[in-house]
Design an enzyme around this catalytic site. Sequence first.
Site, PDB file in Angstrom:
ATOM      1  N   CYS A 193       0.846  -1.192   0.000  1.00  0.00           N
ATOM      2  CA  CYS A 193       0.000   0.000   0.000  1.00  0.00           C
ATOM      3  C   CYS A 193       0.879   1.237   0.000  1.00  0.00           C
ATOM      4  CB  CYS A 193      -0.904  -0.013   1.234  1.00  0.00           C
ATOM      5  SG  CYS A 193      -1.840   1.512   1.465  1.00  0.00           S
ATOM      6  N   GLN A 199     -10.817  18.757   6.225  1.00  0.00           N
ATOM      7  CA  GLN A 199      -9.527  18.358   6.760  1.00  0.00           C
ATOM      8  C   GLN A 199      -9.638  16.919   7.241  1.00  0.00           C
ATOM      9  OE1 GLN A 199      -6.909  20.048   6.340  1.00  0.00           O
ATOM     10  NE2 GLN A 199      -7.576  22.177   6.085  1.00  0.00           N
ATOM     11  N   CYS A 230      -0.999  22.618   2.681  1.00  0.00           N
ATOM     12  CA  CYS A 230      -0.712  21.182   2.642  1.00  0.00           C
ATOM     13  C   CYS A 230       0.533  20.900   1.808  1.00  0.00           C
ATOM     14  CB  CYS A 230      -1.909  20.421   2.073  1.00  0.00           C
ATOM     15  SG  CYS A 230      -2.339  20.887   0.382  1.00  0.00           S
TER      16      CYS A 230
END
Length: 409
Positions: free
Chosen positions: A69, A246, A367
């Site tokens: 992953c 968020q 971000c």
Amino acid sequence: MVSERLVIDALGAKGDGIGRGANGMAFVPFALPGEILRVEREGNRAEIVDIEVPSTERREPPCPHFGACGGCDLQHASEELYRAFKRDVVVEAFRREGVEAEIGELVPCPPASRRRAVFSAVRADTRILFGFHEAASNRISEIDTCLVATPQIVKRLAFFKKLAALLIDRKRELRMTVTETLSGLDISVDDAAKLTPALRQAAVKLALDPAIARLSVSGETIVEARPPQITIDGLPVLLPPGAFLQAVASAEDAMARVALGHLAGLKTVADLFCGVGAFALRMARTQAVHAVEFDAPALAALDQARRGVAGLKPVTLERRDLMRRPVTAKELEKFAGVLFDPPRAGAEAQCHELAKSKVRRIAAVSCNPTTLARDAAILVAGGYRLISVTPIDQFLWSHHVEAVALFER
């Protein structure tokens, strides 16, 4: 592929180990500084074949999907190295821009706290692969657990896969955004198959699961058992389908605590790229707020939320594409403070206007440390003083890091 022995010197901005061997520099996923590795490389990318000398900072990854992953690429690092790495990403971004900054310590993020997750699904012959993308790949790694998502999301993974198998298109990847709300799970599916009457009926039947508050497909609400509701600083907000939120509530609280503390005491503030009001509603308890956002459903949700709460200071709303049409220095004259929280591309055009303005204090939430540092350089060149930068962890065990930068004239 070429077999080679590498010594890892550092971690790159995306969490890969960086080392040099006989064939030059290489980037090695899941490697740590100080390690001596046997790798197979192609160009400047390499894969670990054997760890001859492991780092003293290497730890056993807690997730069974680690390495396949691509969601968590730093579970193998010690807590100390992990936190230092994330802070250093921010430090290096500002260094490259030549901006002197006081970088604080990383605000941590707990496991099992991500309330919003985006899954992918593809058809592979007769199988449906559902999960997250592998690192630096279009391939999807199937998962049956996740250590960063909330328990309510994790316990429904089999259901999400079943829903994906029903709605998936034969030729393209399906995206499924799942948000845990107070009303239940809000599921928004994009790039799905065309909704025929039979497919719609099957989707409705499946989405009547009591844990599901709403199912939307390609922006259309298929089932809404209960309006998906969250709270922002205790104030109720109804989420539009697929709305940005968020990912971790505690991270949002940390961002607000830093940014709003800087803007406290100012009578008039502007919240640019305001979304559904994560910061605007908090500020409206004590300050008049002008909230600007391009996404109409998000702005409507904010409008509905502020109308439903007595005692807030005035909140005015404006729909505007700030990337194409930033608020001008002239328009900014009415505000003592500005908060902006743009997408990953940053707020370059808006910062050029802010740099020409007389706004007293600015709080920038980002971000992307790279675009934040670029925007900070614009503001500093315009006469602002950068007071501090606070790194905030929201995507646990990944290389992504949020930051809040504070400026004043």
